[in-house]
Design a protein around this motif. Sequence first.
Motif: not given
Length: 196
Positions: A95-101, A110-113, A175-178
């Motif tokens: 899995h990855i997490k894509v991070y952002g400001h 962040s969002a996990n995928l 888990a990411g932000f949402w």
Amino acid sequence: MKNQLPPGQFETNNWPILHQGDIYSFNEDTWQFRLFGNVEKEAVLTYSDMLSLPKTISAIDMHCVTTWSKFGTTFEGIALRELLNLVSLKEGVTHIKVYGHYNGDPYGYSANLPLEPLLGDDALFVYRWKDKNHDWQDITPKHGYPLRFIPPASFYLWKGTKWVTGIRFMKQDEAGFWEELGYSMSANPFKEERYR
């Protein structure tokens, strides 16, 4: 699956703007993108480094959890698979997490995928787009300028991190932000995976 309307969605020709927190103000001198986590050696890219990577142009359907879907949008950007060429992943990365400001924090959003579905032409870090009503243009700051992740159509669009800052490679889902606020970990619009 292309141009297939998921259950509970309606089609729009617009690209609605929805975001959480402040709009990031791009500064090329301080902008960077990190590839980190379960990698043999972390990589850090400048904006010019990112734009020097091979480009991909692809039409990607977008499905928002707020029930709109948009077909026929073509994006230009860097495929996630190109970034994998810059690092050696440790064994067992799934899995990855894509991070952002988010409100001044470069890693606040962040969002996990899962990694495997992101290796085609439909997982892009985009900077330009067009559709039947618009010629090629840069994405706007409200849409995530200078670089925004657009996921495949098999994910709701909240997985499409705006104002991206990096990818963390993980050996298990997280888990990411949402997702921390109760949204689905997997977020498949065709299964209406909106909430946990």
